[in-house]
Design an enzyme around this catalytic site. Structure first.
Site, PDB file in Angstrom:
ATOM      1  N   TYR A   8       8.978  14.460  12.468  1.00  0.00           N
ATOM      2  CA  TYR A   8       8.885  14.529  13.719  1.00  0.00           C
ATOM      3  C   TYR A   8       9.531  13.306  14.582  1.00  0.00           C
ATOM      4  CZ  TYR A   8       4.958  11.057  13.488  1.00  0.00           C
ATOM      5  OH  TYR A   8       4.175  10.109  13.432  1.00  0.00           O
ATOM      6  N   GLY A  32       7.741  14.294   4.555  1.00  0.00           N
ATOM      7  CA  GLY A  32       6.675  15.137   5.155  1.00  0.00           C
ATOM      8  C   GLY A  32       5.089  14.522   4.638  1.00  0.00           C
ATOM      9  N   ILE A  92       2.250  13.224   2.814  1.00  0.00           N
ATOM     10  CA  ILE A  92       1.821  12.616   1.368  1.00  0.00           C
ATOM     11  C   ILE A  92       0.703  11.911   1.510  1.00  0.00           C
ATOM     12  CG2 ILE A  92       2.648  11.266  -0.335  1.00  0.00           C
ATOM     13  CD1 ILE A  92       5.593  11.702   0.508  1.00  0.00           C
ATOM     14  N   SER A 105      -3.727   3.212  26.138  1.00  0.00           N
ATOM     15  CA  SER A 105      -3.422   2.098  26.866  1.00  0.00           C
ATOM     16  C   SER A 105      -2.058   1.430  26.616  1.00  0.00           C
ATOM     17  CB  SER A 105      -4.466   0.914  26.429  1.00  0.00           C
ATOM     18  OG  SER A 105      -4.100   0.493  25.370  1.00  0.00           O
ATOM     19  N   THR A 132       0.987  -1.185   0.000  1.00  0.00           N
ATOM     20  CA  THR A 132       0.061   0.009  -0.038  1.00  0.00           C
ATOM     21  C   THR A 132       0.866   1.374   0.028  1.00  0.00           C
ATOM     22  OG1 THR A 132      -0.026   0.239   2.529  1.00  0.00           O
ATOM     23  CG2 THR A 132      -1.823  -1.151   1.282  1.00  0.00           C
ATOM     24  N   ASP A 141       4.096 -10.534   9.906  1.00  0.00           N
ATOM     25  CA  ASP A 141       3.994  -9.556  10.608  1.00  0.00           C
ATOM     26  C   ASP A 141       5.337  -9.217  11.363  1.00  0.00           C
ATOM     27  OD1 ASP A 141       3.372  -7.947  13.102  1.00  0.00           O
ATOM     28  OD2 ASP A 141       1.208  -9.162  13.519  1.00  0.00           O
ATOM     29  N   ARG A 176       6.121  -7.812  13.939  1.00  0.00           N
ATOM     30  CA  ARG A 176       6.338  -7.873  15.318  1.00  0.00           C
ATOM     31  C   ARG A 176       6.657  -9.023  15.868  1.00  0.00           C
ATOM     32  NH1 ARG A 176       0.330  -5.131  16.032  1.00  0.00           N
ATOM     33  NH2 ARG A 176      -0.116  -6.834  14.462  1.00  0.00           N
TER      34      ARG A 176
END
Ligand SMILES: CCCCC/C=C\C=C\C(=O)SCCNC(=O)CCNC(=O)[C@H](O)C(C)(C)COP(=O)(O)OP(=O)(O)OC[C@H]1O[C@@H](n2cnc3c(N)ncnc32)[C@H](O)[C@@H]1OP(=O)(O)O
Ligand SMILES: NC(=O)C1=CN([C@@H]2O[C@H](COP(=O)(O)OP(=O)(O)OC[C@H]3O[C@@H](n4cnc5c(N)ncnc54)[C@H](OP(=O)(O)O)[C@@H]3O)[C@@H](O)[C@H]2O)C=CC1
Length: 299
Positions: A163, A205, A207, A121, A33, A81, A83
């Protein structure tokens, strides 16, 4: 878009010469994506065989088929995945069977949403930092170890954000994790050059992608304000990131390692400068202000 954007039209064609990635394998996380898809498309057009990996196999397969049929170069879809370190190891094993180890690795997969920090959380914190920081680390360490063992050099690229440097309220898990990714890549640039590995970082930045905008500006209320602070007067385009990523990952950039490249139309410096809001002062107001300032002479 602001009027000045006419000075800065995006060039969306592929920048590097045809065949720049012939006989190369590129591995792109989150390649199904948004920006990951754009980078995959560009590398594939330049001759690379690509492997894209993320959680949604159906999305990956559709992207892989579309890009392969356009470019004639194979794009492989592998569910992963990031993670889960064991899932990453299985994904890399699958890639070794399909294509061999990659020459180019782009850590692009991410998760994010805007949320006041007092509403987060522990699991919300974990879900973002696991994808962004741990996921990047698991992919980088798994591939790095195998590449070192095989004595094969590679270019690693991480997609972070502007950032990561400044920090930002309301996306604190993302800001913290992206800053960690930058520290990881700068550190490995120093440590693993001896194995033939380069590590670089691109900070995009804003998009427009569905993934980012649906989670970071769900009502669309902030887009105008965002564009108004970008000196080039427009959002970036996925192809602009894709061309930069291709250059950084290519043989034209073999002396580039440890670099952090901001591609944001000037937004970061525009937000940072103490006096930049003076853009709003009109010529008549300047006349008056200048007179007032000159009047202070000798005081
Ligand atoms: C317009 C701005 C342009 C500038 C952009 C700048 C930087 C952009 C950086 C980016 O990274 S953009 C990329 C964004 N793309 C994505 O995020 C794609 C992938 N994201 C996801 O899959 C999900 O959004 C998520 C939540 C990251 C992970 O999904 P999943 O693993 O299925 O998690 P859960 O739904 O189970 O949630 C885990 C945990 O988090 C809590 N949570 C989820 N959403 C929110 C929310 N909006 N606010 C507060 N908390 C949230 C959820 O409740 C779970 O916690 P529990 O304690 O309830 O278990
Ligand atoms: N668009 C923008 O304005 C900006 C984007 N960025 C960065 O650009 C990159 C791409 O973002 P963008 O294209 O906009 O957003 P997308 O949401 O389209 O891309 C995020 C991708 O990450 C994948 N992903 C998420 N979680 C996991 C996981 N656990 N394991 C494997 N893959 C995962 C998603 O696939 P799946 O759901 O199938 O797992 C998806 O393809 C990100 O690193 C983002 O932080 C930075 C600054 C600005």
């Amino acid at each position: 878009q602001l009027v000045q954007s006419t000075f800065f039209p995006p060039a969306e064609g592929v920048m590097l010469p045809t065949g720049s990635f012939s006989n190369r394998v590129a591995f792109i996380t989150g390649g199904g994506t948004g920006l990951g898809r754009a980078m995959t498309s560009t590398l594939s057009q330049l001759g690379a065989q690509c492997v894209i990996a993320s959680r949604k196999l159906d999305v990956l397969q559709q992207t892989a088929e579309e890009i392969s049929s356009q470019t004639g170069n194979k794009v492989h879809a592998v569910e992963c995945d990031v993670r889960d370190p064991q899932a990453v190891a299985r994904c890399v094993e699958r890639m070794e069977t399909l294509t061999g180890l990659p020459d180019v690795i782009i850590n692009n997969a991410a998760g994010n949403f805007v949320c006041p920090s007092e509403r987060l959380s522990p699991n919300a914190w974990r879900s973002i930092t696991d994808i962004v920081l741990n996921g990047t680390a698991f992919v980088t360490l798994e591939l790095g170890k195998r590449l070192i063992q095989s004595r094969k050099g590679a270019s690693f690229l991480a997609i972070t954000t502007i950032y990561a440097e400044s920090g930002s309220g309301f996306v604190v898990p993302s800001a913290s994790a992206k800053a960690g990714v930058e520290a990881l890549y700068k550190s490995l640039a120093a440590e693993w050059g001896r194995y033939g590995h380069r590590f670089n970082i691109i900070q995009p930045g804003p998009i427009r992608t569905k993934g980012a905008f649906s989670r970071l500006d769900p009502t669309g209320a902030f887009e105008k304000a965002m564009i108004s602070r970008i000196p080039t007067g427009r959002l970036g385009k996925p192809a602009e990131i894709a061309n930069l990523a291709a250059f950084v990952s290519s043989d034209y950039a073999t002396w580039m390692s440890g670099a952090v490249i901001r591609l944001d139309g000037g937004e970061y410096v525009s937000m940072a400068g103490e006096f930049n809001e003076l853009r709003r002062v009109t010529p008549d107001q300047w006349k008056m202000m200048e007179a007032m300032i000159r009047n202070t002479r000798g005081s």
